[in-house]
Scaffold this motif. Structure first.
Motif, PDB file in Angstrom:
ATOM      1  N   GLY A   1       0.762  -1.327   0.102  1.00 42.04           N
ATOM      2  CA  GLY A   1      -0.055   0.047  -0.031  1.00 42.04           C
ATOM      3  C   GLY A   1       0.805   1.105   0.080  1.00 42.04           C
ATOM      4  N   VAL A   2       1.941   1.221   0.704  1.00 39.62           N
ATOM      5  CA  VAL A   2       2.709   2.364   1.003  1.00 39.62           C
ATOM      6  C   VAL A   2       3.363   2.748  -0.352  1.00 39.62           C
ATOM      7  CG1 VAL A   2       4.915   3.237   1.818  1.00 39.62           C
ATOM      8  CG2 VAL A   2       3.233   2.234   3.298  1.00 39.62           C
ATOM      9  N   ALA A   3       4.048   1.616  -0.736  1.00 35.15           N
ATOM     10  CA  ALA A   3       4.668   1.644  -2.210  1.00 35.15           C
ATOM     11  C   ALA A   3       3.571   2.183  -3.494  1.00 35.15           C
ATOM     12  CB  ALA A   3       5.237   0.365  -2.941  1.00 35.15           C
ATOM     13  N   ALA A   4       2.385   1.840  -3.315  1.00 36.92           N
ATOM     14  CA  ALA A   4       1.466   2.210  -4.429  1.00 36.92           C
ATOM     15  C   ALA A   4       1.041   3.634  -4.421  1.00 36.92           C
ATOM     16  CB  ALA A   4       0.107   1.375  -4.418  1.00 36.92           C
ATOM     17  N   VAL A   5       0.660   4.063  -3.185  1.00 43.03           N
ATOM     18  CA  VAL A   5       0.561   5.451  -2.872  1.00 43.03           C
ATOM     19  C   VAL A   5       1.789   6.143  -3.242  1.00 43.03           C
ATOM     20  CG1 VAL A   5      -0.085   7.213  -0.995  1.00 43.03           C
ATOM     21  CG2 VAL A   5      -1.446   4.960  -1.174  1.00 43.03           C
ATOM     22  N   ALA A   6       2.918   5.698  -2.818  1.00 45.12           N
ATOM     23  CA  ALA A   6       4.275   6.760  -2.976  1.00 45.12           C
ATOM     24  C   ALA A   6       4.360   6.885  -4.296  1.00 45.12           C
ATOM     25  CB  ALA A   6       5.163   6.194  -2.213  1.00 45.12           C
ATOM     26  N   LEU A   7       4.293   5.819  -5.236  1.00 48.13           N
ATOM     27  CA  LEU A   7       4.388   5.963  -6.686  1.00 48.13           C
ATOM     28  C   LEU A   7       3.447   6.700  -7.689  1.00 48.13           C
ATOM     29  CD1 LEU A   7       6.192   2.407  -7.173  1.00 48.13           C
ATOM     30  CD2 LEU A   7       7.189   4.639  -7.046  1.00 48.13           C
ATOM     31  N   SER A   8       1.986   6.453  -7.008  1.00 51.90           N
ATOM     32  CA  SER A   8       1.030   6.888  -7.918  1.00 51.90           C
ATOM     33  C   SER A   8       0.446   8.536  -7.660  1.00 51.90           C
ATOM     34  CB  SER A   8      -0.069   5.984  -7.963  1.00 51.90           C
ATOM     35  OG  SER A   8      -0.787   5.974  -6.574  1.00 51.90           O
TER      36      SER A   8
ATOM     37  N   TYR B   1      -6.677   9.511 -14.523  1.00 53.03           N
ATOM     38  CA  TYR B   1      -7.685   8.620 -13.822  1.00 53.03           C
ATOM     39  C   TYR B   1      -7.038   7.244 -13.387  1.00 53.03           C
ATOM     40  CZ  TYR B   1     -11.683   5.432 -14.335  1.00 53.03           C
ATOM     41  OH  TYR B   1     -12.851   4.751 -14.196  1.00 53.03           O
ATOM     42  N   VAL B   2      -6.136   6.908 -13.982  1.00 55.08           N
ATOM     43  CA  VAL B   2      -5.349   5.332 -13.547  1.00 55.08           C
ATOM     44  C   VAL B   2      -4.603   5.681 -12.324  1.00 55.08           C
ATOM     45  CG1 VAL B   2      -3.649   3.696 -14.381  1.00 55.08           C
ATOM     46  CG2 VAL B   2      -5.528   4.353 -15.865  1.00 55.08           C
ATOM     47  N   SER B   3      -3.600   6.673 -12.157  1.00 52.45           N
ATOM     48  CA  SER B   3      -3.064   7.113 -11.145  1.00 52.45           C
ATOM     49  C   SER B   3      -3.728   7.356  -9.924  1.00 52.45           C
ATOM     50  CB  SER B   3      -1.835   8.362 -11.286  1.00 52.45           C
ATOM     51  OG  SER B   3      -2.661   9.435 -11.532  1.00 52.45           O
ATOM     52  N   SER B   4      -4.893   8.091 -10.069  1.00 50.16           N
ATOM     53  CA  SER B   4      -5.705   8.220  -9.054  1.00 50.16           C
ATOM     54  C   SER B   4      -6.380   7.173  -8.344  1.00 50.16           C
ATOM     55  CB  SER B   4      -6.683   9.171  -9.406  1.00 50.16           C
ATOM     56  OG  SER B   4      -6.195  10.574  -9.812  1.00 50.16           O
ATOM     57  N   LEU B   5      -6.996   6.092  -9.479  1.00 50.39           N
ATOM     58  CA  LEU B   5      -7.377   4.829  -9.186  1.00 50.39           C
ATOM     59  C   LEU B   5      -6.263   4.292  -8.371  1.00 50.39           C
ATOM     60  CD1 LEU B   5      -9.915   3.088  -9.229  1.00 50.39           C
ATOM     61  CD2 LEU B   5      -9.065   2.325 -11.328  1.00 50.39           C
ATOM     62  N   VAL B   6      -5.079   3.880  -8.592  1.00 47.65           N
ATOM     63  CA  VAL B   6      -4.092   3.135  -8.161  1.00 47.65           C
ATOM     64  C   VAL B   6      -3.764   3.775  -6.613  1.00 47.65           C
ATOM     65  CG1 VAL B   6      -1.633   2.573  -8.204  1.00 47.65           C
ATOM     66  CG2 VAL B   6      -3.072   2.276 -10.218  1.00 47.65           C
ATOM     67  N   ALA B   7      -3.785   5.311  -6.455  1.00 48.78           N
ATOM     68  CA  ALA B   7      -3.612   5.708  -5.162  1.00 48.78           C
ATOM     69  C   ALA B   7      -4.630   5.345  -4.336  1.00 48.78           C
ATOM     70  CB  ALA B   7      -3.307   7.224  -5.309  1.00 48.78           C
TER      71      ALA B   7
ATOM     72  N   VAL C   1      -6.590   2.853  -4.389  1.00 49.97           N
ATOM     73  CA  VAL C   1      -6.503   1.236  -3.863  1.00 49.97           C
ATOM     74  C   VAL C   1      -5.439   1.003  -3.154  1.00 49.97           C
ATOM     75  CG1 VAL C   1      -6.031  -1.079  -5.060  1.00 49.97           C
ATOM     76  CG2 VAL C   1      -7.675   0.347  -6.036  1.00 49.97           C
ATOM     77  N   GLY C   2      -4.270   1.703  -3.273  1.00 50.83           N
ATOM     78  CA  GLY C   2      -3.301   1.507  -2.440  1.00 50.83           C
ATOM     79  C   GLY C   2      -3.384   2.065  -1.057  1.00 50.83           C
ATOM     80  N   ALA C   3      -4.110   3.172  -0.971  1.00 50.50           N
ATOM     81  CA  ALA C   3      -4.295   3.555   0.389  1.00 50.50           C
ATOM     82  C   ALA C   3      -5.544   2.588   1.222  1.00 50.50           C
ATOM     83  CB  ALA C   3      -5.287   4.992   0.342  1.00 50.50           C
ATOM     84  N   TRP C   4      -6.194   1.839   0.449  1.00 46.79           N
ATOM     85  CA  TRP C   4      -7.237   0.970   0.919  1.00 46.79           C
ATOM     86  C   TRP C   4      -6.384  -0.183   1.395  1.00 46.79           C
ATOM     87  CZ3 TRP C   4      -8.823  -4.097  -0.026  1.00 46.79           C
ATOM     88  CH2 TRP C   4      -9.746  -4.657   0.519  1.00 46.79           C
ATOM     89  N   VAL C   5      -5.592  -0.732   0.556  1.00 43.72           N
ATOM     90  CA  VAL C   5      -4.670  -1.765   0.983  1.00 43.72           C
ATOM     91  C   VAL C   5      -3.842  -1.577   2.356  1.00 43.72           C
ATOM     92  CG1 VAL C   5      -2.844  -3.460   0.356  1.00 43.72           C
ATOM     93  CG2 VAL C   5      -4.566  -2.734  -1.254  1.00 43.72           C
ATOM     94  N   LEU C   6      -3.346  -0.289   2.217  1.00 43.45           N
ATOM     95  CA  LEU C   6      -2.625   0.220   3.378  1.00 43.45           C
ATOM     96  C   LEU C   6      -3.178   0.235   4.696  1.00 43.45           C
ATOM     97  CD1 LEU C   6       0.013   1.495   4.804  1.00 43.45           C
ATOM     98  CD2 LEU C   6      -0.969   3.771   3.729  1.00 43.45           C
ATOM     99  N   GLY C   7      -4.493   0.641   4.592  1.00 45.26           N
ATOM    100  CA  GLY C   7      -5.344   0.557   5.716  1.00 45.26           C
ATOM    101  C   GLY C   7      -5.882  -0.863   6.168  1.00 45.26           C
ATOM    102  N   ALA C   8      -6.078  -1.511   5.226  1.00 48.94           N
ATOM    103  CA  ALA C   8      -6.609  -3.036   5.590  1.00 48.94           C
ATOM    104  C   ALA C   8      -5.272  -3.662   6.203  1.00 48.94           C
ATOM    105  CB  ALA C   8      -6.792  -3.612   4.354  1.00 48.94           C
ATOM    106  N   GLY C   9      -4.090  -3.369   5.663  1.00 44.92           N
ATOM    107  CA  GLY C   9      -2.691  -4.162   6.248  1.00 44.92           C
ATOM    108  C   GLY C   9      -2.600  -3.572   7.597  1.00 44.92           C
TER     109      GLY C   9
END
Length: 103
Positions: free
Chosen positions: A29-36, A79-85, A87-95
């Motif tokens: 999640g951190v990697a996805a948010v940090a990159l997107s 659109y894609v980078s916002s969607l990835v950010a 989803v990454g925030a959701w995965v980070l929170g779930a983790g």
């Protein structure tokens, strides 16, 4: 007599513990948010024309009404980078929740 507390940091060879799964989810999640997130921010600034409220409202309205097939160029990147950010925030929170509950 003191007992040994289980160490969840030790790797389990057969089944990984839920704490380890939570830690991996946090890392992904951190990697996805940090990159997107920076890409989404830069694309949003170039797409919406800065911070003018009218430009932001006009650009957000255009993106919300468009479907993914009609987007092109900077709109598609935003659109894609916002969607990835998101989803990454959701995965980070779930983790974080999984790691906190099972630690």
């Amino acid at each position: 007599m003191a007992g040994r507390r289980p160490n969840h940091r030790e790797p389990a060879h057969e089944n990984p513990s839920l704490v380890a799964v939570g830690r991996r989810a946090v890392a992904v999640g951190v990697a996805a948010v940090a990159l997107s997130a920076p890409v989404a921010l830069l694309a949003g600034v170039s797409l919406f024309g800065g911070t003018a409220p009218a430009g932001i409202v006009r650009g957000a309205d255009a993106l919300l009404r468009a479907d993914a097939a009609s987007l092109s160029g900077v709109e598609l990147v935003f659109y894609v980078s916002s969607l990835v950010a998101l989803v990454g925030a959701w995965v980070l929170g779930a983790g974080l929740v999984v790691e906190g509950v099972f630690e």
